[in-house]
Design a protein around this motif. Sequence first.
Motif, short mmCIF file in Angstrom:
data_model
loop_
_atom_site.label_atom_id
_atom_site.label_comp_id
_atom_site.label_asym_id
_atom_site.label_seq_id
_atom_site.Cartn_x
_atom_site.Cartn_y
_atom_site.Cartn_z
N PHE A 1 0.79 -1.27 -0.21
CA PHE A 1 0.34 -0.02 0.14
C PHE A 1 1.02 1.45 -0.19
O PHE A 1 2.01 1.70 0.41
CB PHE A 1 -0.63 0.26 1.31
CG PHE A 1 -2.18 -0.91 1.34
CD1 PHE A 1 -3.05 -0.89 0.06
CD2 PHE A 1 -1.26 -2.29 1.72
CE1 PHE A 1 -3.96 -2.17 0.37
CE2 PHE A 1 -2.08 -3.37 1.83
CZ PHE A 1 -3.81 -3.94 1.60
N ASP B 1 -8.87 -12.61 6.36
CA ASP B 1 -8.92 -10.88 5.83
C ASP B 1 -7.16 -10.37 6.49
O ASP B 1 -6.89 -11.60 7.86
CB ASP B 1 -10.14 -10.33 6.83
CG ASP B 1 -9.82 -8.26 7.40
OD1 ASP B 1 -8.88 -7.86 6.15
OD2 ASP B 1 -10.82 -7.87 7.04
N ALA C 1 -5.81 -7.97 6.88
CA ALA C 1 -5.28 -6.22 6.74
C ALA C 1 -4.51 -6.40 8.76
O ALA C 1 -3.85 -5.76 8.35
CB ALA C 1 -7.13 -5.82 7.35
N ILE D 1 -6.28 0.76 6.90
CA ILE D 1 -6.31 -0.33 5.95
C ILE D 1 -6.94 -1.33 7.14
O ILE D 1 -7.06 -2.01 7.64
CB ILE D 1 -4.75 -1.66 5.83
CG1 ILE D 1 -3.70 -0.91 5.24
CG2 ILE D 1 -5.69 -2.72 4.99
CD1 ILE D 1 -2.34 -1.56 5.06
N TYR E 1 -9.17 -6.44 3.95
CA TYR E 1 -8.49 -6.85 2.79
C TYR E 1 -8.52 -8.41 2.63
O TYR E 1 -7.53 -8.98 2.95
CB TYR E 1 -7.04 -6.44 2.52
CG TYR E 1 -6.32 -6.44 1.58
CD1 TYR E 1 -6.47 -5.26 0.42
CD2 TYR E 1 -6.58 -7.70 1.03
CE1 TYR E 1 -5.57 -5.05 -0.81
CE2 TYR E 1 -6.49 -8.19 -0.51
CZ TYR E 1 -5.54 -7.05 -1.05
OH TYR E 1 -5.54 -7.14 -2.50
N ARG F 1 -9.31 -11.72 1.58
CA ARG F 1 -8.79 -12.59 -0.04
C ARG F 1 -9.73 -13.72 -0.35
O ARG F 1 -9.68 -14.56 1.14
CB ARG F 1 -7.35 -12.67 -0.11
CG ARG F 1 -6.53 -13.52 -0.53
CD ARG F 1 -5.64 -14.19 -0.96
NE ARG F 1 -5.50 -12.34 -1.28
CZ ARG F 1 -3.53 -12.23 -2.10
NH1 ARG F 1 -2.95 -12.61 -1.85
NH2 ARG F 1 -3.22 -11.13 -3.07
N ASP G 1 -9.96 -9.82 -4.27
CA ASP G 1 -9.78 -9.82 -3.44
C ASP G 1 -10.42 -8.56 -3.25
O ASP G 1 -10.89 -7.81 -4.42
CB ASP G 1 -8.26 -8.83 -3.39
CG ASP G 1 -7.36 -10.38 -3.62
OD1 ASP G 1 -7.21 -11.27 -3.01
OD2 ASP G 1 -5.87 -9.37 -3.38
N TYR H 1 -10.69 -4.73 -1.21
CA TYR H 1 -10.07 -3.55 -0.21
C TYR H 1 -10.95 -2.96 0.36
O TYR H 1 -11.82 -2.25 -0.30
CB TYR H 1 -9.01 -3.24 -1.09
CG TYR H 1 -8.12 -2.26 -0.35
CD1 TYR H 1 -7.48 -2.23 1.47
CD2 TYR H 1 -7.76 -1.25 -0.93
CE1 TYR H 1 -6.74 -1.41 1.92
CE2 TYR H 1 -6.74 0.46 -0.30
CZ TYR H 1 -6.47 -0.09 1.23
OH TYR H 1 -6.28 0.84 1.73
N ALA I 1 -3.10 0.24 -4.05
CA ALA I 1 -2.59 -0.01 -3.36
C ALA I 1 -2.29 -1.53 -4.97
O ALA I 1 -3.04 -1.10 -5.67
CB ALA I 1 -4.44 -1.49 -2.42
N GLN J 1 -1.12 -5.13 -6.55
CA GLN J 1 -0.82 -6.20 -5.93
C GLN J 1 0.46 -6.99 -6.70
O GLN J 1 0.89 -6.76 -8.60
CB GLN J 1 -2.09 -7.08 -6.31
CG GLN J 1 -1.76 -8.42 -6.58
CD GLN J 1 -1.72 -9.32 -5.32
OE1 GLN J 1 -2.47 -9.14 -4.47
NE2 GLN J 1 -0.40 -10.13 -5.24
#
Length: 621
Positions: free
Chosen positions: A460, A504, A506, A514, A517, A519, A540, A542, A549, A551
């Motif tokens: 991030f 999650d 985060a 954050i 997040y 996934r 994902d 967010y 952000a 990846q």
Amino acid sequence: MFQEIADSFHGTLHDFTPAAPITDRCAWDALAPDIREELIADAEPYLHFVWPVLTATDYLDFTRTGNRSRYQDKLFARRTVLNTLVLAECAQQKGRFLDDILNGVYAICEESAWQLPAHNSYIRDTPQLPLPDVTRPVLDLFAAETGAILAMTDYLLRDAFQAVSPFITVMIRHALETRVFTPYQTEHFWWMGDGKSHMNNWTVWCTQNTLIAAFACPMSRERRQEILKKAAVSLDYFLDEYGEDGCCDEGAQYYRHAGLCLFNCLEVLNGVTDGAFASLYRETKIRNIAEYIRNVHIEDEYYVNFADCSPVAGRCDAREFLFGKRVESPTLMDFAARDYRRRTDRLIPEEHNLFYRLQSVFHAQEILEYPLQENLPQKDFYFPSSGLFLARGQRFCLAVKAGDNDDSHNHNDTGSFTIYQDGKPLFVDIGVESYTRKTFSPQRYEIWTMQSQYHNLPTFQCPPPELMKPGSPDAGIMQMDGPEYRATDVSCHFGEDTCSISMDIADAYPNPGIRSYVRRAVLKKASPEMKEAETITISDHYDGDLRPAVQSLITYEKPEWDEAAKILRIGENGSCRISGAGSVSIQELPITDERLKTAWKHNLYRTLVTLDGPDLTLVIH
């Protein structure tokens, strides 16, 4: 487990006799002729061997430069050559190799210290001393292993040594006393355990070799009983760190130093107590520890990897097969025998540990003749103790790591995934470079391979992609290490057609901006007839204030981005459709380190995908 049995044992403590000594010609001559010939041929290049010289400045090299290899390569060479010579002399018994063996034994006994420079400290995670204190030996992995090697050497060749001079055995036993037995009984090294500190492979690795040394040498029953009880306490501390699922949080490569050393601890303890510890082989946890290596196998040489583990974790030798035999696991025996037959070095001549080599020598024929079974499918798994998820289809193997960033040999990789297609690496976990002083220092996470930005994870507040390179001082907000940096709300599903995991991640990042997040990774399976229809979807979502952000996607084969089709084409067969990408750029990651080269035959690649909104979806097909 172990301590209770040790405390209640009052029977005879026998010598440890894992193989026949040189004088037992029936045993050695009964080996298959090709095995004996191979043992002799392996040793012939070492006739009149010039043993590597180890100097004080070699030892200081670690403190001065951080390099571990230049010293330890010489140290390991001494031990592997000695093992090879000992086995050849036992196979032939003509005295051809005896002078070189004596030179090796004397060279090792005359070393100032047996611990590696990287391990030359008395308190865990404190700076290493530049040179060893010869009055206070450190009992580390390789001091204990050296003790086991010399004890096995003396056990096998004792009569041959006596014919030359009784003082050879006297010297070996004096070295063992001062460098292994006395430190073991009078010092507390962290790996022995205290009920508070984290244990890892060191505990069983050091304990195994100390037990081999102690029970291969003449010693009073009272002293052996003390060593047995102390070892049992350490082994219980080690087992306490494991979940019931048997997952090795150090990965498949370290299973060889963790699970298999636990196995050999049991072998020694049962061998010297007439099987007093045999009931432990029926414990579910120990059976699960044994079978872990098969459960994380992908295909051929590849294993699911995370942390410092390499995806190429090494071929099986006799130990996996024998562990399977003890826990009555035909599937593990089959797996180990099948993999063993792929070896080009079935007698493991590069192995440092003489006991492992004896196991391979005396069980090679049994393993080679073991009737292999057909169609033994591997299961889908979730290991709750470490958060490792594995799902397998006709074409794909999907692995996702939940858990936290507090594993032994940890990388900051919570939520990262790896994908293999048709048994070959597609999206990968890089592994670790050659160990240096920095690897196990407070600067560990400055090393690029340890960072979340070099796993299949988001970063991030990222700088422009051209600045997101190995060693960049400001790559954005990445994951942190520690037990509090973890996945939350983890859920798994295993079905006949679909397997999935959601979490999650985060909390694996240190910034409250954050908020979440999430996934979700899904393997949609296909039948053998329709295997081309099989897909993996990584979704994902967010929610947070930190932008952009980005990846990271690490691939083995070179990717190409098709902007029009929104498809990342990976090598000849890989294909990943990406939805929600704002921009895509591709970097080449040079693989120059010798350790990484053992896993990856060419450079790797990192694709940086900037999220265009809150959602990013990857569909691999």
